[in-house]
Motif scaffolding. Sequence first.
Motif, PDB file in Angstrom:
ATOM      1  N   PRO A  32      59.088  22.529 -58.317  1.00 23.19           N
ATOM      2  CA  PRO A  32      59.043  21.276 -59.086  1.00 23.19           C
ATOM      3  C   PRO A  32      59.389  20.055 -58.247  1.00 23.19           C
ATOM      4  O   PRO A  32      58.763  19.003 -58.381  1.00 23.19           O
ATOM      5  N   GLY A  33      60.373  20.196 -57.368  1.00 20.81           N
ATOM      6  CA  GLY A  33      60.759  19.068 -56.522  1.00 20.81           C
ATOM      7  C   GLY A  33      59.645  18.695 -55.558  1.00 20.81           C
ATOM      8  O   GLY A  33      59.357  17.516 -55.337  1.00 20.81           O
TER       9      GLY A  33
ATOM     10  N   GLY B 275      66.286  18.658 -52.413  1.00 24.34           N
ATOM     11  CA  GLY B 275      65.140  18.050 -53.090  1.00 24.34           C
ATOM     12  C   GLY B 275      64.658  18.793 -54.327  1.00 24.34           C
ATOM     13  O   GLY B 275      63.709  18.349 -54.978  1.00 24.34           O
ATOM     14  N   ALA B 276      65.301  19.896 -54.682  1.00 16.96           N
ATOM     15  CA  ALA B 276      64.838  20.669 -55.844  1.00 16.96           C
ATOM     16  C   ALA B 276      64.977  19.902 -57.156  1.00 16.96           C
ATOM     17  O   ALA B 276      64.317  20.212 -58.140  1.00 16.96           O
ATOM     18  N   CYS B 277      65.821  18.900 -57.156  1.00 15.43           N
ATOM     19  CA  CYS B 277      66.091  18.142 -58.387  1.00 15.43           C
ATOM     20  C   CYS B 277      65.310  16.832 -58.445  1.00 15.43           C
ATOM     21  O   CYS B 277      65.608  15.975 -59.268  1.00 15.43           O
TER      22      CYS B 277
ATOM     23  N   GLY C  57      62.774  21.320 -65.699  1.00 15.72           N
ATOM     24  CA  GLY C  57      61.883  21.326 -64.529  1.00 15.72           C
ATOM     25  C   GLY C  57      62.633  21.020 -63.250  1.00 15.72           C
ATOM     26  O   GLY C  57      62.509  21.750 -62.255  1.00 15.72           O
ATOM     27  N   ALA C  58      63.412  19.972 -63.247  1.00 18.66           N
ATOM     28  CA  ALA C  58      64.232  19.655 -62.071  1.00 18.66           C
ATOM     29  C   ALA C  58      65.307  20.735 -61.938  1.00 18.66           C
ATOM     30  O   ALA C  58      65.969  21.081 -62.917  1.00 18.66           O
ATOM     31  N   LYS C  59      65.455  21.257 -60.729  1.00 20.21           N
ATOM     32  CA  LYS C  59      66.378  22.384 -60.517  1.00 20.21           C
ATOM     33  C   LYS C  59      67.640  21.959 -59.773  1.00 20.21           C
ATOM     34  O   LYS C  59      67.611  21.081 -58.928  1.00 20.21           O
ATOM     35  N   ARG C  60      68.752  22.651 -60.131  1.00 27.00           N
ATOM     36  CA  ARG C  60      69.979  22.432 -59.368  1.00 27.00           C
ATOM     37  C   ARG C  60      70.086  23.538 -58.331  1.00 27.00           C
ATOM     38  O   ARG C  60      70.261  24.708 -58.676  1.00 27.00           O
TER      39      ARG C  60
END
Length: 213
Positions: A162-163, A104-106, A93-96
């Motif tokens: 997601p973030g 903030g994507a993570c 779910g948390a993205k790099r």
Amino acid sequence: MSSPKEQDKHKGSKGEVSRRGFLEVTSAGGAAAATVVLDQPAGAQSRTQAGARIAGPGPVAITLNVNGKMLKVSVEPRETLLDTLRGPLDHTGAKRVCDRGTCGACTVMMDGKSVYSCTVLAIDAQGSKIETVEGLTADLKNDALVNAFVEHDAQQCGYCTPGFMVAAKMLLKETPKPTYAEVKAGLSGNLCRCGTYVGLRNAVLGAAQGGRA
Ligand code: FES
Ligand code: FES
């Protein structure tokens, strides 16, 4: 040489010292700590002269509390929480996106506070309660914020969403009835490169007002 107090802030819950913490301590002039040999077999641990354990540089076994489950995983001390979540723990779910604490994507929650998981070492996350978007939106159908995102067409891509969702959850937890300005400020740590900010803010306001905004 750094003081015991300065060294303590780099220790994990088990008194371990992460590589980043170790480098900060030694760069502060720790001549005694600099005698610690990092080139050791995987999984091995040694101690500084002050007695703190040094983990790594090879993989070490750690346990992370993720969405209420105690998950055992083997990581190198240099690995970030983001990489550990997305890799061996299969929580994608948390993205790099930027991988440098900017976009903030993570975003995940750690002990009830939102953090950029690309800026946290997995080994330093031991002992903390980690909540990812998977856990925070487990009941998708009945989640007011998820429904408000859909209703307000708040996002276009799956990278930033997601973030933003985690940041919005954090915002509503701390400020259940935010103003537009508070929503804008609360989401300011997350970037959407295509500019869906108005929809996002209205979704959060809508969720706060029971989905009627
Ligand atoms: S990927 Fe962590 S802040 Fe951008
Ligand atoms: S909707 Fe994801 S970057 Fe804009």
